[in-house]
Design an enzyme around this catalytic site. Structure first.
Site, PDB file in Angstrom:
ATOM      1  N   ALA A   1       2.913   6.734  -9.073  1.00  0.00           N
ATOM      2  CA  ALA A   1       4.041   6.154  -9.809  1.00  0.00           C
ATOM      3  C   ALA A   1       3.732   4.706 -10.160  1.00  0.00           C
ATOM      4  O   ALA A   1       3.783   3.813  -9.308  1.00  0.00           O
ATOM      5  CB  ALA A   1       5.313   6.240  -8.964  1.00  0.00           C
ATOM      6  N   GLY A   2       3.373   4.476 -11.425  1.00  0.00           N
ATOM      7  CA  GLY A   2       3.083   3.135 -11.904  1.00  0.00           C
ATOM      8  C   GLY A   2       4.263   2.539 -12.639  1.00  0.00           C
ATOM      9  O   GLY A   2       5.304   3.181 -12.811  1.00  0.00           O
TER      10      GLY A   2
ATOM     11  N   THR B   1      -4.001  -9.991 -41.691  1.00  0.00           N
ATOM     12  CA  THR B   1      -3.244 -10.322 -40.480  1.00  0.00           C
ATOM     13  C   THR B   1      -3.488  -9.300 -39.380  1.00  0.00           C
ATOM     14  O   THR B   1      -3.732  -9.644 -38.220  1.00  0.00           O
ATOM     15  CB  THR B   1      -1.734 -10.381 -40.796  1.00  0.00           C
ATOM     16  OG1 THR B   1      -1.506 -11.426 -41.760  1.00  0.00           O
ATOM     17  CG2 THR B   1      -0.923 -10.673 -39.539  1.00  0.00           C
TER      18      THR B   1
ATOM     19  N   THR C   1       4.509   1.877 -15.788  1.00  0.00           N
ATOM     20  CA  THR C   1       4.693   2.459 -17.116  1.00  0.00           C
ATOM     21  C   THR C   1       4.825   3.975 -17.061  1.00  0.00           C
ATOM     22  O   THR C   1       5.708   4.550 -17.696  1.00  0.00           O
ATOM     23  CB  THR C   1       3.518   2.079 -18.039  1.00  0.00           C
ATOM     24  OG1 THR C   1       3.422   0.652 -18.114  1.00  0.00           O
ATOM     25  CG2 THR C   1       3.734   2.642 -19.440  1.00  0.00           C
TER      26      THR C   1
ATOM     27  N   ASP D   1      -8.785  -2.279 -13.575  1.00  0.00           N
ATOM     28  CA  ASP D   1      -7.801  -1.233 -13.862  1.00  0.00           C
ATOM     29  C   ASP D   1      -6.942  -1.663 -15.050  1.00  0.00           C
ATOM     30  O   ASP D   1      -6.244  -2.671 -14.992  1.00  0.00           O
ATOM     31  CB  ASP D   1      -6.919  -0.988 -12.637  1.00  0.00           C
ATOM     32  CG  ASP D   1      -6.022   0.243 -12.787  1.00  0.00           C
ATOM     33  OD1 ASP D   1      -5.930   0.790 -13.907  1.00  0.00           O
ATOM     34  OD2 ASP D   1      -5.415   0.646 -11.789  1.00  0.00           O
TER      35      ASP D   1
ATOM     36  N   ASP E   1      -1.604   1.055  -5.864  1.00  0.00           N
ATOM     37  CA  ASP E   1      -2.650   1.483  -6.789  1.00  0.00           C
ATOM     38  C   ASP E   1      -3.958   0.741  -6.545  1.00  0.00           C
ATOM     39  O   ASP E   1      -5.039   1.322  -6.616  1.00  0.00           O
ATOM     40  CB  ASP E   1      -2.189   1.321  -8.240  1.00  0.00           C
ATOM     41  CG  ASP E   1      -1.688  -0.084  -8.565  1.00  0.00           C
ATOM     42  OD1 ASP E   1      -1.404  -0.870  -7.640  1.00  0.00           O
ATOM     43  OD2 ASP E   1      -1.551  -0.396  -9.770  1.00  0.00           O
ATOM     44  N   ARG E   2      -3.858  -0.538  -6.181  1.00  0.00           N
ATOM     45  CA  ARG E   2      -5.064  -1.334  -5.976  1.00  0.00           C
ATOM     46  C   ARG E   2      -5.776  -0.932  -4.684  1.00  0.00           C
ATOM     47  O   ARG E   2      -7.008  -0.848  -4.635  1.00  0.00           O
ATOM     48  CB  ARG E   2      -4.702  -2.814  -5.990  1.00  0.00           C
ATOM     49  CG  ARG E   2      -3.986  -3.204  -7.283  1.00  0.00           C
ATOM     50  CD  ARG E   2      -3.578  -4.641  -7.328  1.00  0.00           C
ATOM     51  NE  ARG E   2      -4.717  -5.500  -7.642  1.00  0.00           N
ATOM     52  CZ  ARG E   2      -4.619  -6.820  -7.798  1.00  0.00           C
ATOM     53  NH1 ARG E   2      -3.452  -7.410  -7.633  1.00  0.00           N
ATOM     54  NH2 ARG E   2      -5.673  -7.546  -8.095  1.00  0.00           N
TER      55      ARG E   2
END
Length: 259
Positions: A7-8, A187, A10, A130, A110-111
């Site tokens: 579960a991150g 641009t 995003t 990451d 996560d890390r």
């Protein structure tokens, strides 16, 4: 099989892991308000589409950097798969590596999981990059200890900040520029150059500084959805492992099961 849940900030990634093989994976936008019942309806349909059933899930492990999402994911596991999930970094699933930093309690799951998986796959000192909501650089020494690292704004966050702060700039999708010129003629091309080559320069510069500070040869391992995109135009990465966090969850569950 193991249901590994990452579960991150995003996305939430669900993966079925058989031994050390990732059989399949799905992702859904992270929403801490999403209930276990909602996850179940969505996930059961995907299981059936891939030829699996909920009976194939015999264990679950959750790694999360979104504390508010944890309870509903635990409900999903207990109510619908009838398993008691492990939560990475907690209880019997405490980290099996040293977190050699000033605030180990604040290291993102996560890390730590990336450090576990990277050390299991590659010998020696490592830098793990990451590409997530943030772009993180993690230093893992030859013993497998997590030594700290760097947090930089994620690529999409950078684009959002630029577009939201400048009224005339269009929203662009991150992609490889058409050529290696860093003189943009429109641009959009100027924005793409700034984001893409800017990130390449940032990564190469920070890895050079980290390597100099570590003082020993290092391997650079990249993970996250955009790793492959940058691998096309830099020799920085020694390996690209898109599923490193899921691999870490699988290894952590394996260590707990072996106790």
């Amino acid at each position: 099989m193991l249901l590994a849940i990452d579960a991150g900030n995003t996305n939430v990634v669900f993966a079925l892991v058989d031994g050390r093989e990732i059989k399949t994976r799905w992702r859904i936008a992270t929403d801490p308000r999403r209930t276990g019942d909602e996850y179940a309806v969505w996930l059961h349909q995907l299981l059936q589409l891939e030829g699996y059933s909920k009976a194939d899930v015999t264990a679950a492990i959750i790694g999360t950097v979104v504390p508010r999402a944890t309870h509903n994911l635990e409900v999903l596991a207990t109510k619908y798969f009838h398993v008691d999930p492990l939560v990475a970094g907690e209880g019997t699933a405490a980290w099996p590596i040293a977190l050699d930093v000033d605030e180990p309690q604040n290291v993102g799951a996560d890390r730590a999981l990336n450090a576990i998986a990277a050390h299991a796959k590659f010998p020696g000192d490592l830098i793990v990059i990451d590409f997530g909501t943030a772009t993180t650089f993690d230093v893992v020494d030859y013993s497998g200890a997590y030594k700290g690292g760097i947090i930089a704004p994620g690529i999409n966050l950078s684009i959002d900040a630029l577009v939201n702060a400048a009224a005339k700039l269009p929203r662009i999708a991150i992609d490889v520029p058409d050529d290696k010129s860093v003189v943009g003629r429109t641009t959009e091309s100027q924005m793409l150059i700034g984001i893409y080559w800017g990130y390449v320069a940032m990564m190469e510069g920070l890895v050079e500084r980290l390597t100099r500070e570590i003082g020993r040869p290092v391997k650079v391992v990249a993970t996250g959805g955009l790793a492959a995109l940058f691998d096309k135009h830099t020799d920085l990465f020694d390996a690209v492992e898109p599923d490193l966090t899921i691999q870490g969850l699988g290894l952590l569950h394996e260590k707990v099961a072996a106790k």
